[in-house]
Design a protein around this motif. Structure first.
Motif, PDB file in Angstrom:
ATOM      1  N   GLY A   1       0.692  -1.127  -0.018  1.00  0.00           N
ATOM      2  CA  GLY A   1       0.086   0.069  -0.037  1.00  0.00           C
ATOM      3  C   GLY A   1       0.679   1.426  -0.243  1.00  0.00           C
TER       4      GLY A   1
ATOM      5  N   ILE B   1      -4.096   4.642  -5.135  1.00  0.00           N
ATOM      6  CA  ILE B   1      -4.022   3.551  -5.608  1.00  0.00           C
ATOM      7  C   ILE B   1      -5.758   2.966  -6.089  1.00  0.00           C
TER       8      ILE B   1
ATOM      9  N   CYS C   1      -5.917  -4.482  -4.976  1.00  0.00           N
ATOM     10  CA  CYS C   1      -4.539  -4.117  -4.417  1.00  0.00           C
ATOM     11  C   CYS C   1      -4.927  -4.103  -2.835  1.00  0.00           C
TER      12      CYS C   1
ATOM     13  N   LEU D   1       2.079  10.110  -7.631  1.00  0.00           N
ATOM     14  CA  LEU D   1       1.913   8.487  -6.974  1.00  0.00           C
ATOM     15  C   LEU D   1       1.636   8.650  -5.472  1.00  0.00           C
TER      16      LEU D   1
ATOM     17  N   CYS E   1      -9.255  -1.236  -3.983  1.00  0.00           N
ATOM     18  CA  CYS E   1      -8.593  -1.609  -2.797  1.00  0.00           C
ATOM     19  C   CYS E   1      -9.253  -2.590  -1.855  1.00  0.00           C
TER      20      CYS E   1
ATOM     21  N   GLU F   1       3.709   0.250  -4.688  1.00  0.00           N
ATOM     22  CA  GLU F   1       2.456  -0.248  -5.288  1.00  0.00           C
ATOM     23  C   GLU F   1       1.787   0.520  -6.263  1.00  0.00           C
ATOM     24  N   HIS F   2       1.657   1.800  -5.748  1.00  0.00           N
ATOM     25  CA  HIS F   2       0.933   2.689  -6.558  1.00  0.00           C
ATOM     26  C   HIS F   2       1.748   2.565  -8.050  1.00  0.00           C
TER      27      HIS F   2
ATOM     28  N   GLY G   1      -3.635  -1.180  -0.395  1.00  0.00           N
ATOM     29  CA  GLY G   1      -3.594  -0.033  -1.174  1.00  0.00           C
ATOM     30  C   GLY G   1      -3.600   1.369  -0.328  1.00  0.00           C
TER      31      GLY G   1
ATOM     32  N   CYS H   1       0.773  -0.744  -9.801  1.00  0.00           N
ATOM     33  CA  CYS H   1      -0.873  -0.718 -10.066  1.00  0.00           C
ATOM     34  C   CYS H   1      -0.937   0.123 -11.403  1.00  0.00           C
ATOM     35  N   TRP H   2      -0.249   1.468 -11.165  1.00  0.00           N
ATOM     36  CA  TRP H   2      -0.592   2.360 -12.356  1.00  0.00           C
ATOM     37  C   TRP H   2       0.005   1.853 -13.549  1.00  0.00           C
TER      38      TRP H   2
END
Ligand code: AMP
Ligand code: GLY
Length: 427
Positions: free
Chosen positions: A8, A37, A30, A363, A43, A12-13, A33, A16-17
């Motif tokens: 999170g 995110i 996620c 982010l 999430c 991780e952003h 998250g 995920c992006w």
């Protein structure tokens, strides 16, 4: 494909992006998250170290691939439990994650593999540790064997400092059980950079290098942090040096881990010191760096999803990657007081204005929504203002323009990210 990213933070952003842009993706979750995110993934309120909860979620939702961000769950055996449940996972087994979980294990593997690194000793006896330091002299480096949230390293310039560090770590146990064993090693002088490679147990595919800024203050002053900014490419890591690092550090590690019956799958993060005698491996981490991942994802042109899947399935030899011929830079916005104590739940404004700056993606690292639907800071490192540019100078100008568009009185950042690269350019 249905994908679950675990973690999170800003790393991780970034993952995920990038994954959200894949045409192969049908659903992205996620766990847990954060507010940022949530704009690209759904999430799920499961903690990153809740191994049983994550495995159950992945099974119930027929997840096709789990991508693990942080080292914590890997060291707890998340990848093993997922594999046992028949779920594909990007990230090493518990046994292979010992490369980060135990510095002593890492040094033994590195030494066995013939990788250039600092000489070292492993100690569980405080008197023997002190005798070693007295014999070798300062400068010398004292490290806890176990994870200590990035703080269990003392680069001692004097003998007294080294002896004090041994007393703190092994005597007073300031890092708890992490200090039951110490690694004491040669001090290496040079310029530091990180290099990353994807691994599938048998082979490795080099990514690119990045440079982090670990100290909290401008000019590399103040206490260590998780990282206050990064950029890629890192000019110190020329293409020739990248090739040398693959040959002398990454591939020997992969071969040795396989021979030890602990094949390494996932991303291998090599912390390197470029000394006057060539590159030396400082450490391996078993995950992407944070915030290094943010700049890697900004530069990666290829679809990330099939590549992570190929790593998880042992097919990396069939994959190649394309990178943008541009520079990426991330400025971390942290809560005032970090890395010490800081206020939580302060409201962050101006996110849309910052994100509208050319080449910029904001982010999130530690954010949530409050009851009024505002974005609030929930961690020490809060945002990673990430910019791409034709030059590092342009990327930096864009990132700071976005930083200045934020309305967050309780936040701060370093103002000198990429100073090393700019000093080289004579800019
Ligand atoms: P580590 O957690 O092993 O990455 O260590 C944290 C930081 O300590 C590194 O990023 C380096 O700046 C420094 N460091 C670690 N090992 C050494 C070494 N052998 N010589 C000089 N500096 C080191
Ligand atoms: N930024 C350094 C790390 O992720 O360990």
């Amino acid at each position: 494909m249905k994908v679950l990213v675990v973690g999170g933070g800003g790393r991780e952003h970034a993952l995920c992006w990038k994954l959200a842009q894949s045409p192969l993706l049908t659903k992205l979750w996620c766990a847990p998250g954060n507010a940022g995110i949530g704009t690209v993934a759904e999430c799920v309120a499961i903690g990153a170290e809740d191994v049983a909860g994550l495995v159950a979620f992945a099974k119930d939702n027929a997840v096709d691939l789990v991508v693990v961000g942080p080292e914590g769950p890997l060291c707890l055996g998340l990848a093993d439990r997922l594999s046992e449940a028949g779920i594909k996972v990007f990230g090493p087994s518990q046994a292979a994650a010992e490369l980060e979980g135990s510095k002593g294990f890492m040094k033994d593997i590195v030494w066995k593999a013939g990788i250039p690194t600092a000489w070292y000793g492993r100690f569980t006896d405080i008197d023997k540790a002190k005798a070693f330091v007295r014999e070798k002299g300062a400068p010398i480096v004292v490290k806890t064997d176990g994870l200590a949230a990035g703080k269990g390293v003392v680069v001692a310039m004097t003998l007294d400092e080294a002896l004090g560090a041994i007393d703190d770590m092994m005597g007073t146990k300031v890092f708890g059980d992490a200090g039951n064993e110490l690694v004491i090693e040669e001090y290496l002088d040079g310029e530091e950079a990180s290099f990353f490679a994807l691994c599938d147990g048998k082979t490795a595919l080099g990514l690119v290098a990045a440079q982090d800024h670990k100290r909290v203050g401008d000019g590399d002053t103040g206490p260590n942090t998780g990282g206050m900014g990064a950029y890629s490419p890192a000019p110190v890591v020329t293409p020739e040096r990248e090739a040398l690092v693959m040959e002398t550090c990454i591939l020997p590690a992969i071969r040795t881990m396989a021979a030890e019956g602990k094949p390494y799958t996932g991303v291998l993060f090599a912390g390197l010191m470029f000394t006057k005698n060539g590159p030396r491996l400082l450490e391996f981490n078993v995950r992407f760096g944070d915030p290094e991942c943010q700049v890697l994802m900004a530069r990666l042109k290829s679809d990330l999803l099939p590549v992570l899947l190929a790593a998880a399935e042992g097919r990396l030899d069939q994959v190649s990657l394309e990178w943008r011929d541009q520079c990426a830079l991330v400025v971390v916005m942290a809560a005032a007081g970090y890395p010490g104590s800081y206020q939580k739940n302060t409201v962050i404004g101006g996110l849309d204005q910052a994100g509208a700056v050319d080449g910029v993606t904001v982010l999130h690292a530690g954010t949530a929504f409050n009851d009024q639907g505002q974005v609030v800071a929930t961690g020490g490192r809060v945002l990673g203002v990430t910019a791409i540019g034709d030059t590092v100078k342009q990327a930096r100008e864009r990132a700071y323009k976005a930083v200045d568009a934020l309305d967050w009185q309780q936040g701060f950042c370093r103002r000198d990210i990429a100073w090393r690269a700019l000093a080289r350019d004579g800019a």
